[in-house]
Design an enzyme around this catalytic site. Structure first.
Site, PDB file in Angstrom:
ATOM      1  N   ASP A 243       8.493  14.305 120.775  1.00 23.23           N
ATOM      2  CA  ASP A 243       9.168  15.051 119.637  1.00 23.23           C
ATOM      3  C   ASP A 243      10.460  15.011 119.371  1.00 23.23           C
ATOM      4  O   ASP A 243      11.407  15.506 120.355  1.00 23.23           O
ATOM      5  CB  ASP A 243       8.533  16.685 119.677  1.00 23.23           C
ATOM      6  CG  ASP A 243       9.122  17.217 118.270  1.00 23.23           C
ATOM      7  OD1 ASP A 243       8.820  16.658 117.247  1.00 23.23           O
ATOM      8  OD2 ASP A 243       9.342  18.381 118.519  1.00 23.23           O
TER       9      ASP A 243
ATOM     10  N   LYS B  70       1.694  22.592 121.620  1.00 27.23           N
ATOM     11  CA  LYS B  70       3.183  22.241 121.075  1.00 27.23           C
ATOM     12  C   LYS B  70       3.804  23.457 121.916  1.00 27.23           C
ATOM     13  O   LYS B  70       3.400  24.284 122.803  1.00 27.23           O
ATOM     14  CB  LYS B  70       3.030  22.432 119.657  1.00 27.23           C
ATOM     15  CG  LYS B  70       2.256  21.794 118.785  1.00 27.23           C
ATOM     16  CD  LYS B  70       2.260  22.030 117.476  1.00 27.23           C
ATOM     17  CE  LYS B  70       3.315  21.875 116.763  1.00 27.23           C
ATOM     18  NZ  LYS B  70       4.094  20.424 116.680  1.00 27.23           N
TER      19      LYS B  70
ATOM     20  N   GLU C 105       2.772  17.832 123.408  1.00 25.50           N
ATOM     21  CA  GLU C 105       4.375  17.709 122.772  1.00 25.50           C
ATOM     22  C   GLU C 105       4.886  18.261 123.797  1.00 25.50           C
ATOM     23  O   GLU C 105       4.894  19.100 124.569  1.00 25.50           O
ATOM     24  CB  GLU C 105       4.134  18.553 121.408  1.00 25.50           C
ATOM     25  CG  GLU C 105       5.524  18.425 120.898  1.00 25.50           C
ATOM     26  CD  GLU C 105       5.756  19.056 119.622  1.00 25.50           C
ATOM     27  OE1 GLU C 105       5.034  18.957 118.609  1.00 25.50           O
ATOM     28  OE2 GLU C 105       6.302  20.193 119.755  1.00 25.50           O
TER      29      GLU C 105
ATOM     30  N   ARG D 231      -5.198  12.448  82.868  1.00 25.92           N
ATOM     31  CA  ARG D 231      -4.210  13.186  83.636  1.00 25.92           C
ATOM     32  C   ARG D 231      -4.371  13.224  85.003  1.00 25.92           C
ATOM     33  O   ARG D 231      -3.645  12.755  86.142  1.00 25.92           O
ATOM     34  CB  ARG D 231      -3.515  14.111  82.893  1.00 25.92           C
ATOM     35  CG  ARG D 231      -2.300  14.660  83.807  1.00 25.92           C
ATOM     36  CD  ARG D 231      -1.161  13.895  84.478  1.00 25.92           C
ATOM     37  NE  ARG D 231      -0.811  12.788  83.507  1.00 25.92           N
ATOM     38  CZ  ARG D 231      -0.188  11.768  83.792  1.00 25.92           C
ATOM     39  NH1 ARG D 231       0.223  11.498  85.027  1.00 25.92           N
ATOM     40  NH2 ARG D 231       0.416  10.890  82.651  1.00 25.92           N
TER      41      ARG D 231
ATOM     42  N   LYS E 168       0.493  17.657 108.242  1.00 29.34           N
ATOM     43  CA  LYS E 168       1.327  18.182 107.284  1.00 29.34           C
ATOM     44  C   LYS E 168       1.116  17.664 106.061  1.00 29.34           C
ATOM     45  O   LYS E 168       1.728  16.598 105.314  1.00 29.34           O
ATOM     46  CB  LYS E 168       2.798  17.769 107.635  1.00 29.34           C
ATOM     47  CG  LYS E 168       3.319  18.421 108.925  1.00 29.34           C
ATOM     48  CD  LYS E 168       4.672  17.818 109.485  1.00 29.34           C
ATOM     49  CE  LYS E 168       4.938  18.456 110.804  1.00 29.34           C
ATOM     50  NZ  LYS E 168       6.116  17.940 111.384  1.00 29.34           N
TER      51      LYS E 168
END
Length: 258
Positions: free
Chosen positions: A230, A180, A209, A113, A148
């Site tokens: 973005d 960012k 960004e 598994r 992510k």
């Protein structure tokens, strides 16, 4: 537990750290057993029984993770052997044999598994990446991944992206800088943020960004060589490409679909 050299070598060839994979495999097997035993298998499978099992594809797609699956089986017993029926990165149709495993039945079932979970997950990522790469074939655009990722599975998931024909973005916060909106707000603007990061890390890649074409132009004028668009619409991407005019590489992220 220590992986045999052929297994460790196959992991290194895939760009994976054998120690990382070994630790991950140990943790997943311990999670499955939870400090106990495989009650059902030990009750029904004689201790000395030998088995041979062939893992086959249920759906069409790209196979990824064979070295990792081999590491799982090798971890439970050095008496378990694996034979690849296809190469990592191969396109397979439903019913295609992928991996044949031989050895003590109890050990094979204990590893089954965990091996399937990891192999299926990585093959899914590779297949999705391949779909994007195929759609972009013939252009100068490449598919890149992000941070992510599933916690603790980042090296494996980024490896699957490579298998599927994609390219890896930064693997950690320390490998490259990505400015960012939060950083821009804290620094007082795009140009100020870029200058601060470039001064603090002069040798690292720096990406900025932006939310609109004007931001893209400001980033380029500040010196950015890579600009992340973005959540741009297709038309906004066209505008940004035209405005930047090749002075920086552009990356589009968010709101994308095939």
């Amino acid at each position: 537990m220590s992986l045999a050299e052929p297994v460790a070598s196959a992991l290194r060839d895939a760009g994976l750290d054998p120690l990382y994979v070994e630790d991950l495999v140990r943790a997943t097997l311990e999670e499955d057993l939870a400090g106990g035993i495989d009650v059902t298998t030990e009750a029904t499978v004689p201790e000395q029984q030998q088995v041979m099992a062939t893992l086959t594809a249920r759906e069409a797609g790209i196979v990824a993770g064979l070295p990792v699956m081999e590491a799982v089986f090798a971890a439970v017993s050095d008496s378990v052997t694996c034979e690849r029926r296809v190469a990592d990165g191969s396109w397979v149709e439903p019913g295609t044999p992928v991996l044949t495993v031989s050895g003590p039945g109890r050990e094979v079932l204990l590893a089954e598994r965990t091996a399937l979970n990891l192999g299926s997950h990585l093959s899914g990522i590779a297949t999705a990446t391949s779909d994007w790469a195929e759609a972009l074939n013939g252009t100068r655009v490449v598919v890149r991944d992000t941070r992510k990722t599933t916690p603790l599975l980042r090296p494996l998931e980024k490896y699957a992206v490579r298998v599927g024909g994609g390219e890896n973005h930064r693997s950690s916060l320390s490998e490259a800088a990505l400015i960012k909106d939060n950083h821009v707000a804290a620094a007082g603007g795009i140009s100020a943020a870029y200058r601060a990061v470039r001064q603090a890390a002069p040798d690292l890649p720096v990406e900025v960004e932006v939310d609109d074409v004007r931001g893209a132009m400001e980033a380029v004028e500040a010196g950015a060589e890579l600009v992340l668009l973005d959540n741009f619409s297709v038309e906004q991407v066209r505008e940004a490409v035209a405005a930047v005019g090749g002075r920086a590489r552009l990356e589009a992220s968010g709101g994308l679909s095939l």
